[in-house]
Design an enzyme around this catalytic site. Sequence first.
Site, PDB file in Angstrom:
ATOM      1  N   HIS A  11     -52.127  48.173 -66.166  1.00  0.00           N
ATOM      2  CA  HIS A  11     -52.671  48.101 -64.806  1.00  0.00           C
ATOM      3  C   HIS A  11     -51.640  48.532 -63.773  1.00  0.00           C
ATOM      4  O   HIS A  11     -50.450  48.669 -64.071  1.00  0.00           O
ATOM      5  CB  HIS A  11     -53.274  46.727 -64.505  1.00  0.00           C
ATOM      6  CG  HIS A  11     -52.307  45.594 -64.328  1.00  0.00           C
ATOM      7  ND1 HIS A  11     -51.831  45.221 -63.099  1.00  0.00           N
ATOM      8  CD2 HIS A  11     -51.762  44.734 -65.217  1.00  0.00           C
ATOM      9  CE1 HIS A  11     -51.045  44.162 -63.244  1.00  0.00           C
ATOM     10  NE2 HIS A  11     -50.974  43.846 -64.513  1.00  0.00           N
ATOM     11  N   GLU A  19     -56.413  44.391 -61.843  1.00  0.00           N
ATOM     12  CA  GLU A  19     -56.285  43.537 -63.029  1.00  0.00           C
ATOM     13  C   GLU A  19     -56.002  42.102 -62.603  1.00  0.00           C
ATOM     14  O   GLU A  19     -56.510  41.144 -63.190  1.00  0.00           O
ATOM     15  CB  GLU A  19     -55.155  44.067 -63.934  1.00  0.00           C
ATOM     16  CG  GLU A  19     -55.034  43.352 -65.283  1.00  0.00           C
ATOM     17  CD  GLU A  19     -54.065  42.161 -65.281  1.00  0.00           C
ATOM     18  OE1 GLU A  19     -54.003  41.454 -66.289  1.00  0.00           O
ATOM     19  OE2 GLU A  19     -53.383  41.936 -64.259  1.00  0.00           O
ATOM     20  N   GLU A  20     -55.175  41.968 -61.562  1.00  0.00           N
ATOM     21  CA  GLU A  20     -54.745  40.629 -61.138  1.00  0.00           C
ATOM     22  C   GLU A  20     -55.888  39.811 -60.551  1.00  0.00           C
ATOM     23  O   GLU A  20     -55.776  38.602 -60.392  1.00  0.00           O
ATOM     24  CB  GLU A  20     -53.604  40.745 -60.106  1.00  0.00           C
ATOM     25  CG  GLU A  20     -52.332  41.392 -60.644  1.00  0.00           C
ATOM     26  CD  GLU A  20     -51.586  40.519 -61.656  1.00  0.00           C
ATOM     27  OE1 GLU A  20     -52.118  39.463 -62.045  1.00  0.00           O
ATOM     28  OE2 GLU A  20     -50.482  40.911 -62.071  1.00  0.00           O
ATOM     29  N   ASP A  32     -48.792  45.544 -70.523  1.00  0.00           N
ATOM     30  CA  ASP A  32     -48.865  45.048 -69.152  1.00  0.00           C
ATOM     31  C   ASP A  32     -47.424  44.832 -68.678  1.00  0.00           C
ATOM     32  O   ASP A  32     -46.775  45.764 -68.215  1.00  0.00           O
ATOM     33  CB  ASP A  32     -49.706  43.756 -69.151  1.00  0.00           C
ATOM     34  CG  ASP A  32     -49.974  43.208 -67.768  1.00  0.00           C
ATOM     35  OD1 ASP A  32     -49.170  43.471 -66.857  1.00  0.00           O
ATOM     36  OD2 ASP A  32     -50.987  42.503 -67.594  1.00  0.00           O
TER      37      ASP A  32
END
Lengths: 504, 504
Positions: A150, A197-198, A226
Amino acid sequence: MSRGGAVKGAELRGAVAVLMYTEGEYVKGVERGTVMKGVGDPLSPGWGSVMEGGERLGRNEKEVEERFPKIPSLPISVETAEGILRSLEGPQVPLEWRDALKNSNLRVGPGPTVLNFTYQGEEKNAKIHDVFAVIRGSEEPDRYVLLGNHRDAWTFGAVDPNSGTAALLDVARRYAFLMRLGWRPRRTIIFCSWDAEEFGMVGSTEWVEENIMNLGSRAVAYLNVDCAVQGPGLFPSMTPQLDDLLTDITKKIEDPDAADKTIFDQWTARNKGINIQRLSGVDSDFAPFLQHVGVPSVDIYYGTDFPVYHTAFDSYDWMLNHGDPLFHRHAAVAGLWGLLALRLADDPILPFNYHSYAMQLQEYTSVLSNKLEGRVSFTPISTSIKNLFAVAQEVEEEAKNLRAEGVSSDLEVLKKRMLNDRLMLAERGFLDVEGQLGNQWFKHLVYGPSNHYDSKVDFFPSIANAISQSTQTKRENQATIQHEIWRVARAIQRVANALKGDLS
Amino acid sequence: MSRGGAVKGAELRGAVAVLMYTEGEYVKGVERGTVMKGVGDPLSPGWGSVMEGGERLGRNEKEVEERFPKIPSLPISVETAEGILRSLEGPQVPLEWRDALKNSNLRVGPGPTVLNFTYQGEEKNAKIHDVFAVIRGSEEPDRYVLLGNHRDAWTFGAVDPNSGTAALLDVARRYAFLMRLGWRPRRTIIFCSWDAEEFGMVGSTEWVEENIMNLGSRAVAYLNVDCAVQGPGLFPSMTPQLDDLLTDITKKIEDPDAADKTIFDQWTARNKGINIQRLSGVDSDFAPFLQHVGVPSVDIYYGTDFPVYHTAFDSYDWMLNHGDPLFHRHAAVAGLWGLLALRLADDPILPFNYHSYAMQLQEYTSVLSNKLEGRVSFTPISTSIKNLFAVAQEVEEEAKNLRAEGVSSDLEVLKKRMLNDRLMLAERGFLDVEGQLGNQWFKHLVYGPSNHYDSKVDFFPSIANAISQSTQTKRENQATIQHEIWRVARAIQRVANALKGDLS
């Protein structure tokens, strides 16, 4: 427990707001993180969110509101938290907190300290951008090997996710070099740079939902990185049919921290053997690929539990001084990642070993069976695993024979394709159309998040959920557990059937 | 309305038992039929029932009991029914019954006639036998063309199902002849003789559920014939991508009732054009293949609505005197069926035309959109259909070019396989993991049984169900319909994506 789960718990117990912190050495660090429940865009649950013309739920619909706590929360630093805690009077903190707290002589209030908590809510729709780069396969362009990482970060994100992004770009650079020498992969390679993504794996989840048909029938593997480098030591996680491939590759790369040693040497020395984790967590973008679509997956990093996680100290400075001063670990991850994808994209027969999967399933069954001490029968699962062992061995023989046949003919080309189809699709057998008990979006019955019945049972999430349901009578509860055992048994049998490729 | 639905309706209105009959010319005929709700073994809902070691629900579990009416019912002849009806007094039969009754001057009781109804229940588990014959494909043994017909009959079953079984055996005989000449099909051909079709498609449904993985990823088409010959005239039903293939084949076979004419000539003359029905019914073994797994399907018969259906008059004698005195129609069905399977098993590029599917979907959308008069928006579906039209045309071009390339090479072999995969799998896009609104086992959002909102809307069953839900307010109802429209739109888009074979 997730951040969102903690806030929800506080809400249910009558709290009006939550201040959160995580004990750690960086006492000034403020650890951010989403409190949203579940993965993906809450306005398009189960289907791909598209820029224009797609269906969207309203913000106030029940299904959307349930994804968020109803009270505000704020992350604070250890320093701030300790200041507040020291100022409280009232009863002492419960015994079970004292291990975690440096100062066990703290009190829980209420008061006399009063906190002013001002919440200025801003709700808005944001546009996100997933970025892809594709190297089209020369022979089987309809088979995909995906590398994903990401791009969004809470702060500077030197570790999370930029160490992974650096590795991704380095893999691309290496492949570009090979391509200038004339190389083209047999299968299609796709580099994915995910957004959001977070905030609950939104970028990857929406893309996976949008492309569910073609990923389901064409994706060979999804390789995630990641936080590529958090410190020393290899920490790989993957679905078990990939164990052998990874192990093989670790023997081909020099260890970043020990000259004249391979990664394999140091990794196995450190762990007294091969130590590979599995992928039941929902902590990075492999979750939708594996847990929703059944694509064999990998997640790799160097180092673990880095102290500046999600704080403003996750900076280039920290990386230079602590994480990877010489950037050798970054290079090691790029090497592992690049070779994994290369083998998966180029090997004429896919390097999958389902014997490892059967072994792992057998271990799980034995753990759970001991835990439940005869209250339910695990025979259905054992029977399926036995069948999977037998098929895995047949397939290994078949692959060996096909690899040995040198001459290429129409029939050989098709034979390899047919075997690869079985190897690729077998993992999909673990998916169940009804999904996990209590968590239907998660379709994989071996790997996925359970309701935390026991942190050691990080497999068979639907069985774990059935065990943790305490609202039923003992008898009904056992019937539910037994039904979930049957579902897992049938899933494993589907994998065996898909791998064998025969009708009953 | 189904038999079971009629009995259930009577039960809900307080009846203690039901006598059933169907108006018809064979006044002594007693029409049997199952009153069970749904398809498949009620003790293994959603999974394959296996002889040993499988999960089975108990007979008294709610899910099982709900499949059966709670009151007994008995089929009787027209003659018996009329005798009883004539003996009743009380109010006259309702106006809407009078069209159906020969004697509209009948009364509904109660009494003075009293009926003694003795029910001797016998519940037992029975073993059933599906029988298969396989001709393994020489080049792509992992691609299946299935021909299916059931073998169980309520009585003598000369029409239902033995006319179909005769045709199946004749196809096998013809293929055996070809095999003696050296022929082997490119893909695998499977002859299926189902058991317990009359009791809710149990034989086929359980086998399909048991083999869901390999059928889902490998079945090219399922070709069903049940009551092969009921009288004169071809009555074909199929999923629309097969329309062209059938039409083509009808031009190659002599008509059984008109010398020097083809089946095509007579069929189109009789119907003033090409008349092909679709497969939303659950009246034969194609239902699990198409409606649960998304396998392109066909159902063919000669003649329709034969008067001795499910009665003891469905005999060889009836066939000889009425159904097919010279057995030419049987031979015609065998010819059609055999050639359909032959083309599907042997054509290097699968003879599927998705343009026909897009046309059909457009017609459905226009019918439904006119019906709902702007209360909801059909734009999402229209957009998806437009995309499907475009992809169907691209694929047609691609197939034409590939067919033209004569030389065989490794790459050509793979190119054909890849195109065929897309053609085969596209139909699966119509499946939705959540299934039909109110009927989750049925996963196909274009063809499947709806709750009979309107007999003319025999497509988009989930939208039809949403329309027929009258328990909600108008506003909520429209939101539900709109959501179902979105689901269908996404399904059609999945088909377009699978056919194109590209990621977004």
